[in-house]
Design an enzyme around this catalytic site. Structure first.
Site, mmCIF file in Angstrom:
data_model
loop_
_atom_site.group_PDB
_atom_site.id
_atom_site.type_symbol
_atom_site.label_atom_id
_atom_site.label_comp_id
_atom_site.label_asym_id
_atom_site.label_seq_id
_atom_site.Cartn_x
_atom_site.Cartn_y
_atom_site.Cartn_z
ATOM 1 N N CYS A 137 7.625 19.168 78.988
ATOM 2 C CA CYS A 137 7.658 19.924 77.866
ATOM 3 C C CYS A 137 8.431 19.599 76.700
ATOM 4 O O CYS A 137 8.319 18.541 76.052
ATOM 5 C CB CYS A 137 7.544 21.526 78.312
ATOM 6 N N HIS A 253 4.195 22.258 82.992
ATOM 7 C CA HIS A 253 5.369 22.572 83.768
ATOM 8 C C HIS A 253 5.084 22.673 85.388
ATOM 9 O O HIS A 253 4.915 23.654 85.653
ATOM 10 C CB HIS A 253 5.731 24.131 83.478
ATOM 11 N N GLU A 255 7.188 22.729 87.414
ATOM 12 C CA GLU A 255 8.213 23.355 88.172
ATOM 13 C C GLU A 255 7.817 24.887 88.189
ATOM 14 O O GLU A 255 8.463 25.697 89.105
ATOM 15 C CB GLU A 255 9.716 23.028 87.844
#
Ligand SMILES: *[C@@H]1O[C@H](CO)[C@@H](O)[C@H](O)[C@H]1NC(C)=O
Ligand SMILES: *[C@@H]1O[C@H](CO)[C@@H](O)[C@H](O)[C@H]1NC(C)=O
Ligand SMILES: *[C@@H]1O[C@H](CO)[C@@H](O)[C@H](O)[C@H]1NC(C)=O
Ligand SMILES: *[C@@H]1O[C@H](CO)[C@@H](O)[C@H](O)[C@H]1NC(C)=O
Ligand SMILES: *[C@@H]1O[C@H](CO)[C@@H](O)[C@H](O)[C@H]1NC(C)=O
Ligand SMILES: *[C@@H]1O[C@H](CO)[C@@H](O)[C@H](O)[C@H]1NC(C)=O
Length: 267
Positions: A137, A253, A255
Site C-alpha cells: 500500500c 493488504h 496482512e
C-alpha cells in the site's frame, strides 16, 4: 472466505518473495537462506491515537505476516542516523515497507531513509547480493515514487475499505513470461485470488496505467502483474514486480485479513 485458505495464499505469496532467491538475469546461483532477517521500516505516528504511545510505530500485523513465512523481523527506525541505518542494512536480508498514512513528501527525515534504503537495495542487487524489497500500500506508493524520483506519479483513487479479487495480467497468466511473484503459486490459489474478494484495499492514492506508461523509470523497470478498478471504475495498478531485481509491491493488504480483526473494516 475461510481465513485458513487466505492465510495459505498470503503465506505462499510471501514465501515466494523470500524464496525467489535469484536475480532474473543470472539464474539461481545463490545458496538458499531459510532463516532470513527482514527489516520493517517504522513510520511517524500519523494520528493522535498512535501518538499517545510514541512518535513512531510498526503495525504488529506486518511482523506476524513476515514471521508466518518463517523469516525473522528487525525494526528499522526511520529516524536512525545514516551510519546506523547502513550498518543495519548490511546485517539483514531484505526490507518490507508497510502501509500507513505518512505524507512522506512532507517528512524529510523519513524521505531520506527511504531513498537510502532504495539505493542500498539497487546497489546490493546490482552487485549480485540478493536483497529483496517488498512494499504494501503506502509501501507501493513509496517504491514507485522513489523509482520515478517524483511524488507526482500518484493520483487519487476511491479504494478505501474495499475487498476485491485480483485481476492478474498476462505477465502472470502467460506461462512463457518470467514473472516471479506468482510463479509457483498452485492453480487453486491463483483461482481463489482471482475470483474471491480477498485482497483488501484501503487507499486513496495509487498509480494509474497511464502514469506508468508515461514514466520510463517505471515501465522500463517494472512489470504490471495485476490491475483493478476502484469503486468509481478507475483502474489502478494493484501488483508490480521489478523486471530485474527482487522488488515487489502490492496495493492491497495481505496482512489485514490474516492478523487484523477490526469489524469496522471489510476484512
Ligand atoms: C527526498 O529525497 C530525495 C533524495 O535525496 C530528494 O531528491 C528529494 O527532494 C526529497 N524529497 C522531499 C520531499 O524531501
Ligand atoms: C506470452 O509471452 C511470450 C513471451 O513474452 C510472448 O511472445 C507471447 O506473445 C505471449 N502470449 C500471449 C498470449 O500473451
Ligand atoms: C501522459 O503523457 C501525456 C502526453 O505527454 C499527457 O498528455 C498526459 O497528461 C500524461 N498523463 C499522466 C497521467 O501523466
Ligand atoms: C480485468 O481482466 C479482464 C480480462 O483480462 C479485462 O478485460 C478487464 O479490463 C480487466 N480489468 C481491469 C480493471 O484491468
Ligand atoms: C467512491 O465510491 C462510492 C461507491 O461507489 C461512491 O458512493 C462515492 O461517491 C465515491 N467517492 C468519490 C470521491 O468518488
Ligand atoms: C467497511 O466495509 C464493511 C463491509 O462493506 C462495512 O461493514 C463497514 O461499515 C465499512 N467501514 C467503513 C469505515 O466504511
Amino acid at each position: 472466505m475461510n481465513k485458513i485458505i487466505v492465510l495459505f495464499i498470503y503465506f505462499f505469496l510471501f514465501l515466494n518473495f523470500l524464496k525467489t532467491n535469484c536475480l532474473k538475469q543470472d539464474g539461481c546461483h545463490h545458496a538458499l537462506n531459510d532463516r532470513p532477517v527482514i527489516g520493517i521500516l517504522s513510520q511517524p505516528a500519523s494520528s493522535d491515537k498512535y501518538k499517545e504511545y510514541g512518535y513512531q510505530y510498526i503495525a504488529a500485523s506486518y511482523v506476524k505476516y513476515v514471521e508466518s513465512a518463517g523469516a525473522r523481523v528487525v525494526p528499522i527506525l526511520y529516524d536512525q542516523d545514516e551510519d546506523t541505518l547502513r550498518k543495519l542494512l548490511n546485517s539483514i536480508n531484505g526490507i518490507l515497507l508497510p502501509g500507513g498514512g505518512v505524507y512522506f513528501d512532507e517528512q524529510p527525515i523519513y524521505n531520506k531513509s527511504l531513498y537510502l534504503i532504495w539505493n542500498y537495495v539497487i546497489e546490493s542487487n546490482k552487485r549480485g547480493d540478493y536483497f529483496p524489497l517488498w512494499g504494501t500500500c503506502l509501501g507501493f506508493e513509496e517504491i514507485v515514487s522513489v523509482a520515478a524520483n517524483t511524488f507526482d506519479v500518484l493520483t487519487s483513487f476511491n479504494a478505501s475499505n474495499y475487498s476485491i479479487p485480483l485481476n492478474l495480467t498476462d505477465q502472470v497468466l502467460n506461462l512463457s513470461s518470467n514473472s516471479l511473484l506468482f510463479k509457483e503459486m498452485p492453480l487453486e490459489m491463483l483461482k481463489t485470488i482471482s475470483n474471491e474478494p480477498i485482497t483488501m484495499n484501503n487507499h486513496r492514492m495509487g498509480l494509474s496505467v497511464e502514469t506508468f506508461n508515461n514514466f520510463t523509470s517505471l515501465h522500463q523497470f517494472f512489470d504490471i502483474l495485476s490491475l483493478n478498478d476502484d469503486k468509481s471504475g478507475n483502474t489502478f495498478i494493484s501488483v508490480i514486480e521489478s523486471k530485474e531485481y527482487p522488488i515487489y509491491a502490492v496495493m492491497f493488504h495481505p496482512e489485514k485479513p490474516l492478523f487484523e480483526w477490526y469489524e469496522k473494516e471489510d476484512i
